[in-house]
Scaffold this motif. Structure first.
Motif, PDB file in Angstrom:
ATOM      1  N   MET A 121       0.852  -1.183   0.000  1.00 45.16           N
ATOM      2  CA  MET A 121       0.000   0.000   0.000  1.00 45.16           C
ATOM      3  C   MET A 121       0.885   1.228   0.000  1.00 45.16           C
ATOM      4  O   MET A 121       1.942   1.247   0.648  1.00 45.16           O
ATOM      5  CB  MET A 121      -0.918   0.003   1.229  1.00 45.16           C
ATOM      6  N   SER A 122       0.496   2.241  -0.753  1.00 47.38           N
ATOM      7  CA  SER A 122       1.265   3.484  -0.782  1.00 47.38           C
ATOM      8  C   SER A 122       0.308   4.660  -0.762  1.00 47.38           C
ATOM      9  O   SER A 122      -0.841   4.564  -1.208  1.00 47.38           O
ATOM     10  CB  SER A 122       2.160   3.555  -2.018  1.00 47.38           C
ATOM     11  N   VAL A 123       0.782   5.772  -0.188  1.00 49.39           N
ATOM     12  CA  VAL A 123       0.035   7.015  -0.123  1.00 49.39           C
ATOM     13  C   VAL A 123       0.921   8.119  -0.666  1.00 49.39           C
ATOM     14  O   VAL A 123       2.025   8.334  -0.168  1.00 49.39           O
ATOM     15  CB  VAL A 123      -0.397   7.349   1.322  1.00 49.39           C
TER      16      VAL A 123
ATOM     17  N   GLN B 115      -5.141  12.471  -0.668  1.00 48.33           N
ATOM     18  CA  GLN B 115      -3.950  11.893  -1.264  1.00 48.33           C
ATOM     19  C   GLN B 115      -4.296  10.926  -2.394  1.00 48.33           C
ATOM     20  O   GLN B 115      -5.463  10.632  -2.652  1.00 48.33           O
ATOM     21  CB  GLN B 115      -3.156  11.163  -0.174  1.00 48.33           C
TER      22      GLN B 115
ATOM     23  N   THR C  24      -3.842   7.075  -3.425  1.00 48.94           N
ATOM     24  CA  THR C  24      -3.521   5.803  -2.789  1.00 48.94           C
ATOM     25  C   THR C  24      -3.425   4.677  -3.815  1.00 48.94           C
ATOM     26  O   THR C  24      -4.039   4.724  -4.882  1.00 48.94           O
ATOM     27  CB  THR C  24      -4.586   5.427  -1.747  1.00 48.94           C
ATOM     28  N   ASP C  25      -2.680   3.669  -3.445  1.00 51.22           N
ATOM     29  CA  ASP C  25      -2.555   2.463  -4.263  1.00 51.22           C
ATOM     30  C   ASP C  25      -2.482   1.278  -3.307  1.00 51.22           C
ATOM     31  O   ASP C  25      -1.723   1.313  -2.328  1.00 51.22           O
ATOM     32  CB  ASP C  25      -1.299   2.519  -5.135  1.00 51.22           C
ATOM     33  N   ILE C  26      -3.276   0.241  -3.568  1.00 49.65           N
ATOM     34  CA  ILE C  26      -3.290  -0.922  -2.683  1.00 49.65           C
ATOM     35  C   ILE C  26      -3.384  -2.188  -3.520  1.00 49.65           C
ATOM     36  O   ILE C  26      -4.083  -2.235  -4.536  1.00 49.65           O
ATOM     37  CB  ILE C  26      -4.459  -0.833  -1.666  1.00 49.65           C
TER      38      ILE C  26
ATOM     39  N   TYR D   8      -7.093  10.144   3.925  1.00 51.69           N
ATOM     40  CA  TYR D   8      -5.850  10.820   4.297  1.00 51.69           C
ATOM     41  C   TYR D   8      -5.911  12.325   4.118  1.00 51.69           C
ATOM     42  O   TYR D   8      -4.882  12.998   4.126  1.00 51.69           O
ATOM     43  CB  TYR D   8      -4.679  10.255   3.489  1.00 51.69           C
TER      44      TYR D   8
ATOM     45  N   THR E 126      -6.204   1.607  -7.475  1.00 49.36           N
ATOM     46  CA  THR E 126      -5.509   2.894  -7.498  1.00 49.36           C
ATOM     47  C   THR E 126      -6.523   4.019  -7.425  1.00 49.36           C
ATOM     48  O   THR E 126      -7.505   4.030  -8.162  1.00 49.36           O
ATOM     49  CB  THR E 126      -4.660   3.036  -8.775  1.00 49.36           C
ATOM     50  N   ASN E 127      -6.280   4.948  -6.509  1.00 51.25           N
ATOM     51  CA  ASN E 127      -7.095   6.167  -6.389  1.00 51.25           C
ATOM     52  C   ASN E 127      -8.571   5.882  -6.106  1.00 51.25           C
ATOM     53  O   ASN E 127      -9.459   6.444  -6.739  1.00 51.25           O
ATOM     54  CB  ASN E 127      -6.953   7.048  -7.630  1.00 51.25           C
TER      55      ASN E 127
ATOM     56  N   LEU F 136     -10.528   5.649  -0.094  1.00 53.92           N
ATOM     57  CA  LEU F 136      -9.187   5.573   0.490  1.00 53.92           C
ATOM     58  C   LEU F 136      -8.450   6.895   0.356  1.00 53.92           C
ATOM     59  O   LEU F 136      -7.733   7.322   1.275  1.00 53.92           O
ATOM     60  CB  LEU F 136      -8.388   4.446  -0.169  1.00 53.92           C
ATOM     61  N   ASN F 137      -8.591   7.572  -0.787  1.00 54.85           N
ATOM     62  CA  ASN F 137      -7.948   8.877  -0.953  1.00 54.85           C
ATOM     63  C   ASN F 137      -8.430   9.864   0.113  1.00 54.85           C
ATOM     64  O   ASN F 137      -7.642  10.590   0.718  1.00 54.85           O
ATOM     65  CB  ASN F 137      -8.255   9.452  -2.338  1.00 54.85           C
TER      66      ASN F 137
END
Length: 464
Positions: free
Chosen positions: A83-85, A443, A445-447, A434, A425-426, A430-431
């Motif tokens: 996972m990335s932000v 933000q 996001t990617d998971i 944050y 993605t996005n 989830l975006n």
């Protein structure tokens, strides 16, 4: 009269044991061990009390009173591979001992898993023929639900969307099946339900003060806060209609419609700040409410019995998940002093599922069963989140049935696995998890995640 007294006693025991229930995911993996072992391909089969759900017309096939009691155990295993932000460069609660790698302009998180408990789903049913043409039915079961938990910690990146979520509906079902002719049956069920729903999450960086106020009062600019909602609707209704037609001894056709369920969920929302400087003055206890509709369904089955030993069925199941476009949670006072409501977009899609079930009876008292279906997710990537972590799945089922003079014992086991990893993605939800209003825009996001679910169940039936 003696026979009816036994039915009444067993009904009372069943109600006590079925008082609370939880389901495994946003699915019905099965109601009753026999139907579950056949992959839910049961609309043209439906020859036990759970015809109440699968096809109430099937109740008319039952010519002796019977009572069944059972359970289904479900254990989900969810793994977030990565996972990335972006472009968040600093994690909300830095900890040098946490397995987090910080990259320039963003934050990446290593693999982690859920810690959801094994869920036990009891079920109970009665079928009572009152004439050669009419059979009544009563049951208690869970048509669908979800219960997912992740680590309750600000260091868990998904906790800013959800670290615990649940949603389930338990129903008391009353129905009847009627023989119009020897080969044409109809039936109906009324479901009186109770629905429970809740989410526990952290709100990321709630604004507390301006820079000037922070300097004057010593309050931090932002703080994390846990938000816990617990909502319920104790009285909701739905209905099922079914028809079953047997043109020959080896062919049965069945169709079932299950209506939409309208729910008005009310309860509380608690806000608990993690910073002790602000908790004593800013914690909140609010009333909260929302409306969430559960989808209607249509199921069509074809059952073929080429011999006394072999029988199989193919079903088509359509679910109108598009009724879940989104929902708004309203609060009695502004949450964090900022907003009187929160909107959660969903935009779910209708699904079509083909189910297959087969039974082989090498001897009269023994039945070997199996099933399979591909279950497409209704949840698009644009609104995926930890509250409803669903994906396309393959589901494999099996089981054994034993038949004695007055007793039937049915078992099932199922295994569900995602069709590969799901990469999102996005996601809007989830975006937004944050974002800090007025300070930090939402933000990117990617998971990447995967899951599998194990389940097993048992039903014991007494035939009078």
């Amino acid at each position: 009269m003696k026979r009816l007294s036994k039915v009444a006693i067993l009904a009372a025991v069943g109600l006590l044991l079925s008082s609370r229930a939880f389901a495994g995911n946003v699915d019905t993996y099965g109601i009753g061990a026999k139907a579950t072992s056949l992959g839910g391909a049961y609309a043209a089969w439906a020859d036990d009390p759970f015809a109440l759900y699968y096809n109430p017309a099937g109740l008319a096939q039952i010519n002796k009173p019977e009572v069944t009691l059972g359970f289904e155990n479900v254990k989900p295993f969810l793994t977030v591979n990565s996972m990335s932000v972006e472009p968040l460069g600093v994690y909300p609660t830095p900890n040098p001992n946490s397995p987090i790698g910080v990259s320039p302009g963003g934050t990446s998180f290593g693999s982690f898993t859920d810690n959801s408990a094994t869920m036990t789903i009891p079920n109970f049913g009665i079928a009572l023929p009152v004439s050669k043409k009419l059979t009544l039915g009563f049951g208690v079961y869970v048509p669908y639900g979800l219960s997912i938990s992740f680590t309750n910690s600000p260091l868990n990146p998904l906790s800013y969307d959800s670290y615990k979520s649940w949603y389930y509906r338990e129903v008391f079902a009353f129905g009847a099946g009627y023989k119009i002719t020897d080969n044409l049956f109809v039936g109906a069920t009324i479901n009186i339900g109770t629905t429970q729903s809740g989410v526990q999450r952290y709100a990321f960086g709630v604004p507390l003060a301006t820079a000037q106020e922070s300097a004057q009062t010593g309050l931090p600019l932002t703080s994390n806060a846990a938000v816990k909602t617990n909502l319920a609707d104790d009285h909701n209704f739905s209905w099922n209609l079914g028809v079953m037609y047997k043109p020959t001894d080896w062919l049965t056709l069945g169709a079932t419609y299950r209506s939409m369920t309208h729910t008005h969920l009310t309860g509380t929302a608690q806000v608990q700040y993690t910073n002790p400087l602000t908790a004593s003055i800013l914690n909140q206890q609010l009333s909260a409410s929302t409306y969430v509709d559960a989808p209607d369904q249509f199921q069509l089955g074809v059952n073929i019995k080429p011999s006394d030993k072999l029988r199989f069925e193919v079903d088509w199941l359509w679910t109108r998940w598009s009724v879940v476009g989104g929902y708004t949670v309203n609060f009695s006072q502004p949450l964090f002093g900022l907003k009187s409501s929160e909107y959660f977009p969903r935009n779910w899609s209708d699904t079509n599922t083909i189910k297959f079930g087969i039974e082989y009876k090498p001897i009269e008292m023994l039945a070997l069963r199996g099933g399979f279906y591909y279950d497409p997710t209704p949840i698009p990537s644009s609104t995926f989140d930890a509250q409803w972590p669903d994906a396309n799945k393959y589901v494999f089922t099996g089981g054994v049935g034993l038949n004695f003079k007055h007793w039937k014992i049915d078992t099932d086991v199922f295994y569900s696995t995602t069709a590969g990893n799901r990469n999102v993605t996005n996601s809007q939800n989830l975006n937004a998890a944050y974002a800090i209003p007025g300070i930090l825009p939402q933000q990117s996001t990617d998971i990447n995640a995967k899951a599998h679910i194990w389940g097993y169940g048992l039903n014991v039936t007494y035939v009078f």
